[in-house]
Design an enzyme around this catalytic site. Sequence first.
Site, PDB file in Angstrom:
ATOM      1  N   LYS A   1      -0.091   3.678   4.882  1.00  0.00           N
ATOM      2  CA  LYS A   1      -0.286   3.295   3.479  1.00  0.00           C
ATOM      3  C   LYS A   1       0.394   4.353   2.599  1.00  0.00           C
ATOM      4  CE  LYS A   1      -4.374   0.741   4.922  1.00  0.00           C
ATOM      5  NZ  LYS A   1      -3.741  -0.553   5.193  1.00  0.00           N
TER       6      LYS A   1
ATOM      7  N   HIS B   1      -7.456   4.535   2.407  1.00  0.00           N
ATOM      8  CA  HIS B   1      -6.896   4.394   1.055  1.00  0.00           C
ATOM      9  C   HIS B   1      -7.048   5.664   0.207  1.00  0.00           C
ATOM     10  CE1 HIS B   1      -6.003   0.174   1.639  1.00  0.00           C
ATOM     11  NE2 HIS B   1      -7.117   0.159   2.372  1.00  0.00           N
TER      12      HIS B   1
ATOM     13  N   ASP C   1     -13.810   6.330   6.746  1.00  0.00           N
ATOM     14  CA  ASP C   1     -12.469   5.731   6.782  1.00  0.00           C
ATOM     15  C   ASP C   1     -11.751   6.116   5.482  1.00  0.00           C
ATOM     16  OD1 ASP C   1     -10.367   3.900   6.300  1.00  0.00           O
ATOM     17  OD2 ASP C   1     -11.281   2.402   7.604  1.00  0.00           O
TER      18      ASP C   1
ATOM     19  N   HIS D   1     -14.156  -2.263   6.091  1.00  0.00           N
ATOM     20  CA  HIS D   1     -13.019  -3.006   6.644  1.00  0.00           C
ATOM     21  C   HIS D   1     -13.363  -3.680   7.977  1.00  0.00           C
ATOM     22  CE1 HIS D   1      -8.842  -3.241   8.406  1.00  0.00           C
ATOM     23  NE2 HIS D   1      -8.617  -3.669   7.173  1.00  0.00           N
TER      24      HIS D   1
ATOM     25  N   GLU E   1     -16.174   3.626   3.976  1.00  0.00           N
ATOM     26  CA  GLU E   1     -14.835   4.013   3.513  1.00  0.00           C
ATOM     27  C   GLU E   1     -15.043   5.006   2.385  1.00  0.00           C
ATOM     28  OE1 GLU E   1     -12.477   0.495   2.524  1.00  0.00           O
ATOM     29  OE2 GLU E   1     -13.387  -0.551   4.197  1.00  0.00           O
TER      30      GLU E   1
ATOM     31  N   SER F   1     -11.203  -0.615   0.115  1.00  0.00           N
ATOM     32  CA  SER F   1      -9.875  -1.230   0.147  1.00  0.00           C
ATOM     33  C   SER F   1      -9.722  -2.418  -0.791  1.00  0.00           C
ATOM     34  CB  SER F   1      -9.544  -1.672   1.574  1.00  0.00           C
ATOM     35  OG  SER F   1     -10.448  -2.664   2.007  1.00  0.00           O
TER      36      SER F   1
ATOM     37  N   ASN G   1       0.839  -1.210   0.000  1.00  0.00           N
ATOM     38  CA  ASN G   1       0.000   0.000   0.000  1.00  0.00           C
ATOM     39  C   ASN G   1       0.869   1.254   0.000  1.00  0.00           C
ATOM     40  OD1 ASN G   1      -2.507  -1.436   0.217  1.00  0.00           O
ATOM     41  ND2 ASN G   1      -1.931  -1.895   2.322  1.00  0.00           N
TER      42      ASN G   1
HETATM   43  C1  LIG Z   1     -10.119   0.525   5.035  1.00  0.00           C
HETATM   44  C2  LIG Z   1      -9.087   0.256   6.068  1.00  0.00           C
HETATM   45  N1  LIG Z   1      -9.251   0.774   7.287  1.00  0.00           N
HETATM   46  C3  LIG Z   1      -8.357   0.570   8.268  1.00  0.00           C
HETATM   47  C4  LIG Z   1      -7.233  -0.178   8.054  1.00  0.00           C
HETATM   48  C5  LIG Z   1      -6.258  -0.381   9.158  1.00  0.00           C
HETATM   49  O1  LIG Z   1      -5.172   0.485   8.992  1.00  0.00           O
HETATM   50  P1  LIG Z   1      -3.737   0.107   9.556  1.00  0.00           P
HETATM   51  O2  LIG Z   1      -3.100  -0.800   8.552  1.00  0.00           O
HETATM   52  O3  LIG Z   1      -3.049   1.413   9.723  1.00  0.00           O
HETATM   53  O4  LIG Z   1      -3.964  -0.590  10.860  1.00  0.00           O
HETATM   54  C6  LIG Z   1      -7.017  -0.754   6.805  1.00  0.00           C
HETATM   55  C7  LIG Z   1      -5.816  -1.583   6.556  1.00  0.00           C
HETATM   56  O5  LIG Z   1      -5.761  -2.475   5.791  1.00  0.00           O
HETATM   57  C8  LIG Z   1      -7.966  -0.533   5.785  1.00  0.00           C
HETATM   58  O6  LIG Z   1      -7.821  -1.075   4.565  1.00  0.00           O
END
Ligand SMILES: Cc1ncc(COP(=O)(O)O)c(C=O)c1O
Length: 403
Positions: free
Chosen positions: A251, A220, A217, A145, A188, A192, A59
Site C-alpha cells: 500500500k 493502512h 494490523d 479485514h 486494525e 481500511s 492504496n
Molecule cells: C486491513 C488490511 N489488512 C490486510 C490486507 C491485506 O494486505 P495485502 O493487500 O498486502 O494482501 C489488507 C488489504 O486490503 C487490508 O486492508
Amino acid sequence: MTTEGASAGDPAGGGAAAWIDAELETLRDQHLMRQTTARPGAGGKLTEGSIELLNFSSNDYLNLSRDTRLIEAANAAAARFGAGATASRLVAGTLPCHDELEQRLATHKGHPAALLFGSGFLANIGTIPALIGRDDHAFADRLVHASIIDGVRLSGARLHRFHHNDVDHLSDLLAAAPLRARKLVLTESVFSMDGDMAPLDQITDTAERFNAMILVDEAHAGGVFGPHGAGRIAELGLADRVHIGMGTLSKALGGYGGFVTCSSPIRELLVNRARAFIYTTGLPPAAVAAGSAALDILEQDPGLGPTLLERCRVFRLALHARGIDTSHSASQIVPVLIGESQAAIATAEALQQHNLLAVAMRPPTVPEGTARLRLSVTLAHTPDDLTRAADLVADCATAAVAT
Ligand SMILES: Cc1ncc(COP(=O)(O)O)c(C=O)c1O
C-alpha cells in the site's frame, strides 16, 4: 440446488452450471456483482491517451509505486538474483535480501524481529493460526479485514466480535472467556474502509488486564502515521506491549508483499508453524528490493506522511462544507457514506464521467446499508486536484441520493 441426474460437484454437469447461474443472478439482482476492470496503470493519477484520471481507489498513498528509485532497485534485484525466489523460504528460497529487509523492518517498527510473507493477506492467515488453536479465544473488532477473520477461522479458535472501537465491550467479552484459555485480541490501527483509528492504547491496556496477546494490523497506517511512517504502534510507543504488528509492502510502500514484526521467539514459532509462510514460495527479489527502497525513502523524508495527512484534513473540510458525511475518518482513507448499493454505484459512474475513479464499496465488504465511496487520497493528488474532487464528489453524491 442440483438438476436431476447431475451432481453439484460435476464440472461438466448441468447441475453445477445451474447453481452457479442462480448465484450470479442473485448477485446481479442485489447490485452486488463484482468484476475486474483493467486500468491504464496504477496509482493516484493515471493517463489514458490525452485524458488524465484522478484515481481515488488505489492504496498508493505516498505515490511510490511509480517512483524510479523503487523501480530501479527492483530491476537491479531481478537482474542479480532472478525473477523469482524459486522455492519456499525454508527450502532454498531465502536470499540475503530477505534477511536484510526483515532486519530493517524490525528496526523501523521498533520490534526485535520481523518475518516476510507473500502478501498482507498471507501474513494474517499465516500468523493467527500459529498463535491460537481449537481451545483458544480470538477477540476481533467488528470491522477488521477479511484476512483476520479467515485467519481465526483457520485456527479453529472461538471468534468473539467486539463493537467497533468499543473497549468496554472488548473487556466484557474477555472477562467472560475461560480464565486459562489462550486469548488473542485483533484490531486494525487505521481501519481500511472507514479511515478511523483504533484506541490502541486502551485496547492494549485491556488486553494486558486479561493476559491476552494482541495483533495489530497496520496495513493502512504504515508509511503514513508515526515517526518516518513507522505506524501507530510506534507513534503511541506501544512496540514493547503489542505482541505482533502486521504490515504490508503493498500500500503506502508502493510494491508487494506482507510482513509481521514481533519478538524473536514469536518469529521462530511462525517460521515453524505458519503454514502460509512454510508452504509457499519466498517473496520475489524485485518485490523485496522495492520494499527496501521504499524504506530508504521513508528514512530520508519524514515529511511524507504529515504532508498527506494535512491535505486530507483540508479535503475532508471541503467535503463537510458541501454537506458530505465522512464519518469518523481521520486518515488518508475518506469514506463518503451513501447508503444503498445502487446509489453508490450511480455516484461512482457519474464521477467516472468526470474522469474521477472512486470504486463503490458494497456489502459484504462493508456492513449492509452503508455502501459508500472509499476515497483514498495519495500524494499524487495536488491540493488543487482535491478541491476539484471535493466539489465533484458532493455534486454526484447529492444527485445520486436524490434520484
Ligand atoms: C486491513 C488490511 N489488512 C490486510 C490486507 C491485506 O494486505 P495485502 O493487500 O498486502 O494482501 C489488507 C488489504 O486490503 C487490508 O486492508
